[in-house]
Design a protein around this motif. Sequence first.
Motif, PDB file in Angstrom:
ATOM      1  N   MET A 192      30.211  72.826  81.744  1.00  0.00           N
ATOM      2  CA  MET A 192      28.976  73.251  82.427  1.00  0.00           C
ATOM      3  C   MET A 192      27.860  73.544  81.440  1.00  0.00           C
ATOM      4  O   MET A 192      26.705  73.160  81.660  1.00  0.00           O
ATOM      5  N   PHE A 193      28.195  74.217  80.336  1.00  0.00           N
ATOM      6  CA  PHE A 193      27.147  74.555  79.376  1.00  0.00           C
ATOM      7  C   PHE A 193      26.719  73.347  78.556  1.00  0.00           C
ATOM      8  O   PHE A 193      25.535  73.214  78.202  1.00  0.00           O
ATOM      9  N   SER A 194      27.641  72.462  78.259  1.00  0.00           N
ATOM     10  CA  SER A 194      27.284  71.242  77.526  1.00  0.00           C
ATOM     11  C   SER A 194      26.383  70.344  78.371  1.00  0.00           C
ATOM     12  O   SER A 194      25.349  69.846  77.894  1.00  0.00           O
ATOM     13  N   LEU A 195      26.777  70.144  79.646  1.00  0.00           N
ATOM     14  CA  LEU A 195      25.960  69.320  80.530  1.00  0.00           C
ATOM     15  C   LEU A 195      24.621  69.990  80.825  1.00  0.00           C
ATOM     16  O   LEU A 195      23.581  69.324  80.875  1.00  0.00           O
ATOM     17  N   GLY A 196      24.636  71.311  81.001  1.00  0.00           N
ATOM     18  CA  GLY A 196      23.393  72.026  81.255  1.00  0.00           C
ATOM     19  C   GLY A 196      22.409  71.894  80.106  1.00  0.00           C
ATOM     20  O   GLY A 196      21.211  71.714  80.318  1.00  0.00           O
ATOM     21  N   THR A 197      22.921  71.970  78.882  1.00  0.00           N
ATOM     22  CA  THR A 197      22.061  71.816  77.706  1.00  0.00           C
ATOM     23  C   THR A 197      21.453  70.423  77.664  1.00  0.00           C
ATOM     24  O   THR A 197      20.248  70.251  77.430  1.00  0.00           O
ATOM     25  N   GLU A 198      22.295  69.415  77.901  1.00  0.00           N
ATOM     26  CA  GLU A 198      21.814  68.025  77.899  1.00  0.00           C
ATOM     27  C   GLU A 198      20.809  67.793  79.024  1.00  0.00           C
ATOM     28  O   GLU A 198      19.758  67.170  78.822  1.00  0.00           O
ATOM     29  N   GLY A 199      21.123  68.306  80.210  1.00  0.00           N
ATOM     30  CA  GLY A 199      20.226  68.123  81.349  1.00  0.00           C
ATOM     31  C   GLY A 199      18.903  68.845  81.174  1.00  0.00           C
ATOM     32  O   GLY A 199      17.851  68.322  81.554  1.00  0.00           O
ATOM     33  N   PHE A 200      18.951  70.036  80.591  1.00  0.00           N
ATOM     34  CA  PHE A 200      17.711  70.787  80.388  1.00  0.00           C
ATOM     35  C   PHE A 200      16.820  70.089  79.365  1.00  0.00           C
ATOM     36  O   PHE A 200      15.594  70.067  79.509  1.00  0.00           O
ATOM     37  N   GLY A 201      17.442  69.504  78.354  1.00  0.00           N
ATOM     38  CA  GLY A 201      16.661  68.738  77.376  1.00  0.00           C
ATOM     39  C   GLY A 201      15.982  67.546  78.021  1.00  0.00           C
ATOM     40  O   GLY A 201      14.800  67.275  77.782  1.00  0.00           O
ATOM     41  N   GLY A 202      16.733  66.831  78.874  1.00  0.00           N
ATOM     42  CA  GLY A 202      16.135  65.691  79.571  1.00  0.00           C
ATOM     43  C   GLY A 202      15.056  66.117  80.536  1.00  0.00           C
ATOM     44  O   GLY A 202      14.027  65.430  80.676  1.00  0.00           O
ATOM     45  N   PHE A 203      15.243  67.261  81.181  1.00  0.00           N
ATOM     46  CA  PHE A 203      14.225  67.785  82.090  1.00  0.00           C
ATOM     47  C   PHE A 203      12.933  68.116  81.355  1.00  0.00           C
ATOM     48  O   PHE A 203      11.838  67.739  81.790  1.00  0.00           O
ATOM     49  N   LEU A 204      13.041  68.808  80.219  1.00  0.00           N
ATOM     50  CA  LEU A 204      11.841  69.182  79.468  1.00  0.00           C
ATOM     51  C   LEU A 204      11.129  67.958  78.898  1.00  0.00           C
ATOM     52  O   LEU A 204       9.897  67.877  78.942  1.00  0.00           O
ATOM     53  N   SER A 205      11.885  67.020  78.356  1.00  0.00           N
ATOM     54  CA  SER A 205      11.256  65.851  77.729  1.00  0.00           C
ATOM     55  C   SER A 205      10.624  64.923  78.759  1.00  0.00           C
ATOM     56  O   SER A 205       9.664  64.217  78.457  1.00  0.00           O
ATOM     57  N   GLY A 206      11.150  64.931  79.981  1.00  0.00           N
ATOM     58  CA  GLY A 206      10.605  64.037  81.007  1.00  0.00           C
ATOM     59  C   GLY A 206      10.017  64.766  82.189  1.00  0.00           C
ATOM     60  O   GLY A 206       9.969  64.208  83.299  1.00  0.00           O
ATOM     61  N   ILE A 207       9.563  66.009  81.976  1.00  0.00           N
ATOM     62  CA  ILE A 207       9.143  66.843  83.098  1.00  0.00           C
ATOM     63  C   ILE A 207       8.006  66.222  83.905  1.00  0.00           C
ATOM     64  O   ILE A 207       8.009  66.273  85.136  1.00  0.00           O
ATOM     65  N   PHE A 208       7.057  65.587  83.220  1.00  0.00           N
ATOM     66  CA  PHE A 208       5.932  65.006  83.956  1.00  0.00           C
ATOM     67  C   PHE A 208       6.358  63.742  84.712  1.00  0.00           C
ATOM     68  O   PHE A 208       5.911  63.503  85.841  1.00  0.00           O
ATOM     69  N   ASP A 209       7.215  62.938  84.086  1.00  0.00           N
ATOM     70  CA  ASP A 209       7.735  61.755  84.779  1.00  0.00           C
ATOM     71  C   ASP A 209       8.488  62.162  86.040  1.00  0.00           C
ATOM     72  O   ASP A 209       8.318  61.571  87.115  1.00  0.00           O
ATOM     73  N   ARG A 210       9.342  63.176  85.914  1.00  0.00           N
ATOM     74  CA  ARG A 210      10.145  63.616  87.051  1.00  0.00           C
ATOM     75  C   ARG A 210       9.275  64.253  88.137  1.00  0.00           C
ATOM     76  O   ARG A 210       9.423  63.971  89.325  1.00  0.00           O
ATOM     77  N   ALA A 211       8.365  65.136  87.722  1.00  0.00           N
ATOM     78  CA  ALA A 211       7.554  65.875  88.694  1.00  0.00           C
ATOM     79  C   ALA A 211       6.586  64.973  89.447  1.00  0.00           C
ATOM     80  O   ALA A 211       6.239  65.248  90.600  1.00  0.00           O
ATOM     81  N   LEU A 212       6.143  63.892  88.803  1.00  0.00           N
ATOM     82  CA  LEU A 212       5.162  62.996  89.417  1.00  0.00           C
ATOM     83  C   LEU A 212       5.789  61.727  89.986  1.00  0.00           C
ATOM     84  O   LEU A 212       5.073  60.829  90.437  1.00  0.00           O
ATOM     85  N   PHE A 213       7.100  61.654  89.992  1.00  0.00           N
ATOM     86  CA  PHE A 213       7.801  60.475  90.514  1.00  0.00           C
ATOM     87  C   PHE A 213       7.672  60.418  92.037  1.00  0.00           C
ATOM     88  O   PHE A 213       7.997  61.381  92.737  1.00  0.00           O
ATOM     89  N   THR A 214       7.184  59.291  92.557  1.00  0.00           N
ATOM     90  CA  THR A 214       7.027  59.125  94.012  1.00  0.00           C
ATOM     91  C   THR A 214       7.920  58.031  94.585  1.00  0.00           C
ATOM     92  O   THR A 214       8.066  57.932  95.803  1.00  0.00           O
ATOM     93  N   GLY A 215       8.473  57.178  93.743  1.00  0.00           N
ATOM     94  CA  GLY A 215       9.340  56.094  94.213  1.00  0.00           C
ATOM     95  C   GLY A 215       8.601  54.901  94.756  1.00  0.00           C
ATOM     96  O   GLY A 215       9.222  53.957  95.270  1.00  0.00           O
ATOM     97  N   THR A 216       7.278  54.897  94.641  1.00  0.00           N
ATOM     98  CA  THR A 216       6.475  53.817  95.232  1.00  0.00           C
ATOM     99  C   THR A 216       6.770  52.462  94.594  1.00  0.00           C
ATOM    100  O   THR A 216       6.883  51.443  95.283  1.00  0.00           O
ATOM    101  N   ALA A 217       6.891  52.441  93.271  1.00  0.00           N
ATOM    102  CA  ALA A 217       7.078  51.174  92.574  1.00  0.00           C
ATOM    103  C   ALA A 217       8.329  50.449  93.052  1.00  0.00           C
ATOM    104  O   ALA A 217       8.333  49.223  93.214  1.00  0.00           O
ATOM    105  N   ALA A 218       9.396  51.190  93.306  1.00  0.00           N
ATOM    106  CA  ALA A 218      10.662  50.581  93.725  1.00  0.00           C
ATOM    107  C   ALA A 218      10.837  50.594  95.237  1.00  0.00           C
ATOM    108  O   ALA A 218      11.852  50.110  95.747  1.00  0.00           O
ATOM    109  N   GLY A 219       9.854  51.119  95.969  1.00  0.00           N
ATOM    110  CA  GLY A 219       9.984  51.222  97.409  1.00  0.00           C
ATOM    111  C   GLY A 219      11.130  52.132  97.817  1.00  0.00           C
ATOM    112  O   GLY A 219      11.834  51.887  98.807  1.00  0.00           O
ATOM    113  N   ASP A 220      11.333  53.208  97.042  1.00  0.00           N
ATOM    114  CA  ASP A 220      12.491  54.086  97.206  1.00  0.00           C
ATOM    115  C   ASP A 220      12.074  55.395  97.889  1.00  0.00           C
ATOM    116  O   ASP A 220      11.031  55.974  97.568  1.00  0.00           O
ATOM    117  N   ASP A 221      12.896  55.876  98.826  1.00  0.00           N
ATOM    118  CA  ASP A 221      12.576  57.092  99.572  1.00  0.00           C
ATOM    119  C   ASP A 221      13.153  58.358  98.946  1.00  0.00           C
ATOM    120  O   ASP A 221      12.992  59.450  99.508  1.00  0.00           O
TER     121      ASP A 221
END
Length: 509
Positions: free
Chosen positions: A282-311
């Motif tokens: 849990m702590f190993s995955l949490g560390t990895e996931g938190f790093g990915g969240f911080l590095s891609g926070i704007f990509d994730r927060a602004l993702f709408t799925g429009t390009a792929a037609g994804d809901d």
Amino acid sequence: MSEKYTKKKIRPLVFYPAFILLVLTIILNFVDQEAFIRVTSQARDFMTQDIGWLFSLMGVACLIIVIIAFFTPLGDIRLGGEQAAPILKKNTWFAVTLTTTIASGIMFWGTAEPISHLAYPPEGVEPMSADAVKFAMEALFLHWTFLPYAFYTVPALVFGFAYYNMNRPFSVGSEVSPIMGNRDQRKFDVAVDAVILFTLATGIASSFATAVMNMGSGMNALTGLPDNVTMYIVIAVLATIIFTAASGTGLFRGIKYLAHFNVYLYYVIIAAFVVLGPTVYMFSLGTEGFGGFLSGIFDRALFTGTAAGDDWASDWTTFYWTNWMAWAPVTAVFLARIAYGYKIKEMITMNFFIPAGFSTVWMTIVGGTSINFQMSGRLDLVSIMDEAGEGAVAYAILNELPFGFLLIAIYLIAVFITFATATDSTTNAMSGISTTGIESAEDEAPLSIKTLWGVIIGCLAVISLSVFGTDGIRILSYLGGIPALIIGFLSFLSLIFLIKNPEKFNKRS
């Protein structure tokens, strides 16, 4: 106090429009259920397909402005003036803030959401893969940590400053006072309060429905009673009675003691997962996931799925953003009210950094355990979720741990108290907005008003679950999104005004 209490009356132009519209919503469900489904579905489609991108932009904007505000001279201003003494100790302030914001959500979705993302990720991510594991953890951090609390903190800062330092009224309209200048905004306040009461009622009914579903699954796990609509109705009635009774004791009695007890239950649950669960994973995955969240926070927060037609984004991220926005204007009133006597910088710390940090730890431990049990084959949580619903996932995990029956009982109690505390605080704020004579942090609205709001919110929650199931939670969230988005944007602009020249607005220096 008693003399002031008798002078409190309903604000008719605020209370009745929102109350009548909500009653009509309930009646429409019974008179013409097809029309009810059609109207609510159209509202959902508009929010997700047409303007979902606006909510994403607003979330990122709130995140940025809150962090900026912390480091500006505004942060050193004390709510109520330099001589103002806090009405809550910091440990109580933390307990009340945590349990009255999104804690009921993390208890429901912390285990269920990552399983859904593992099995049904967006386009481009292979289900049940290593990429899906990392994506699921990053999505948890996105949806449940810093952005939600940024949504709440922006209007809370503005309302707190306006109410305590600008001598503005106890009204949601005060959240935009800095941009109104010296204009008479009484008519504006009435209109805003009436609209916001409707939006919040739908938002809190959504969370009410989440808690009811969670408690239904818990009762099923403990007693074997069927997890169905009848169970939901019984739970909703009992819960409404209990949180209304707690609300009747006042802000500084019922909520305070419930919140303290609940935080200790959270600590017990966290300790149980850490000691009995897959700790290293849990702590190993949490560390990895938190790093990915911080590095891609704007990509994730602004993702709408429009390009792929994804809901996926509209079903999850936009759902959360609309929910936080619907809650934010009135939740901000409550959060600001209990922050009296503290500096703006301390308010940001307590309403943004600390609870978001707690949620990060919670999701690391609880979400990490859920993912591990699924990926290791210890439990088939996807099948459990598909067959018994999202609420069953947490209890299946708890039952798998040593002392499972005891842990389920503790978890169920925590869910119930979290729900009661959150609903109590929000109806407290709604009732205050609906009432004249709220002049200080200690003033309370009449119990009758709190009871009315509690009953109608409970009815909306049960209807949404009865008609739509889990989708009803999302649909209720969408209904209040547009008005809350407008108020949120104006609050954002107001905070910019305060940051630029706080002393210009401060009348309590």
